[in-house]
Design an enzyme around this catalytic site. Sequence first.
Site, PDB file in Angstrom:
ATOM      1  N   ASP A 191       0.929  -1.145   0.047  1.00  0.00           N
ATOM      2  CA  ASP A 191      -0.046   0.062   0.053  1.00  0.00           C
ATOM      3  C   ASP A 191       0.685   1.137   0.060  1.00  0.00           C
ATOM      4  O   ASP A 191       2.069   1.291   0.287  1.00  0.00           O
ATOM      5  CB  ASP A 191      -0.832  -0.037   1.184  1.00  0.00           C
ATOM      6  N   GLU A 192       0.350   2.266  -0.584  1.00  0.00           N
ATOM      7  CA  GLU A 192       0.849   3.898  -0.322  1.00  0.00           C
ATOM      8  C   GLU A 192       2.309   3.673  -0.597  1.00  0.00           C
ATOM      9  O   GLU A 192       3.142   4.385   0.007  1.00  0.00           O
ATOM     10  CB  GLU A 192       0.528   4.204   0.893  1.00  0.00           C
TER      11      GLU A 192
END
Length: 424
Positions: free
Chosen positions: A246-247
């Site tokens: 993620d991210e």
Amino acid sequence: MPNLIPAPASLQRLEGDPHHGEPPHGELTGSGAPESYALEVTSDRVTLTAPDEAGLFYGRRTLEQLRGPDGSMPPVRIEDAPRFAHRGVMLDVARHFFGVADVKRFIDLAAGYKLNVLHLHLTDDQGWRLESPKWPRLTSTGATTQIGGGPGGFYTRQDYAEIVRYAGERFMTVIPELDVPGHTNAALLAYPELGPDGVAPPPETGIHSPGRSLNVGDPAVLRFLDDVVGELAQITPGPYIHLGADEVEGMTDDDYRAFIHAAAEIVSRHGKRMIGWEEMAAVELPPGVIVQFWTDPKLRDAAVRQGAPLIMSPAPHTYLDQKYDASTELGLSWAGNVDVRDAYEWEPGDDALGVEAALWTETVEDFGAIAYMTLPRLPAVAEVAWSARRDWEDFKLRLAAHGPQWEALGLNFHRSPQVPWTAS
Ligand code: TNX
């Protein structure tokens, strides 16, 4: 929580007194849906049958919930089975570290509401929480930080095995997450050579991610991942390893895509199946991976289009780290306030693999805070995971009865004004 529907035609009579004493262990029937159970309470008998041990365990959890403060139980007939096979809760032990005893209390809470997955978010910018024999500085250096500057901490391999064992006794599968290639400040602090510039970053003790990533183009990074995934697979009996994904900042789509494919190959070579957060679905997914949705419907749809199974963790409904309302002291609020009714009234969709609540711990420092953010929202998400039926008016009354039980157990909880709590 049960659906109350007519009892099956034949139920075996078992010992057990509905007014006092222990509930019956129950009897295995050999047939029926996995994790299901049938329960009958009459004025003189408690009868519990199930096709598997998990079903007996869930039948006993329902009995506990039916039992009044005086030990009596109402007469009921229940045939009950879960809607989703994956009913989880995530605990972030990276932003703040929680020891084995706290994790066990959390498991007890979750198992009491018939959840069967404990997703442990073991690594993040603020700490790497699992011992690695081949990469010892991950914990000797990477575990010594946490948000707010406290001492941090980590699980030895024995600690982790003990958590897995304790969860397994309660029919919960542990899904460990090593969050890569972003959210890796703690790993880069321990091994700067895994980063793009070879320089150790400052330790991260704040809430925000500094946005540093592993240098995914370097073969040494894939050897690192192969080592830590291999070590983790050895002590993880469950079928999944979560690799975050993620991210991620400062990486081209091509590099990210190549990394995701290499990561999935590493996980499957170690006999496991890879799960990742929704960001993965922005690129062509490797076959067999599972996507965990948290915020972006476009990424959820991209995962579905690619045929990937979905774990549903929509933040406005399942994020236990969000404030209940504007007056909640703890918690973040980027997804809006999440009160009990928000946690209860939403639809994961028939095609989902399952449902997971998530307790990120940027603002959560001790077990009292864990319990406060978890109760009463976790039972609401747990019912979404277990039951297709949704009736808020009925649920809030059933939930209210849990307040005195939590008090008796010394558990901190949020007295949401949405629930008609009974006076203690
Ligand atoms: C988003 S959910 C994050 C976490 C934070 C959380 C706080 C996800 C994959 N990433 O890193 O802790 O929000 O609510």
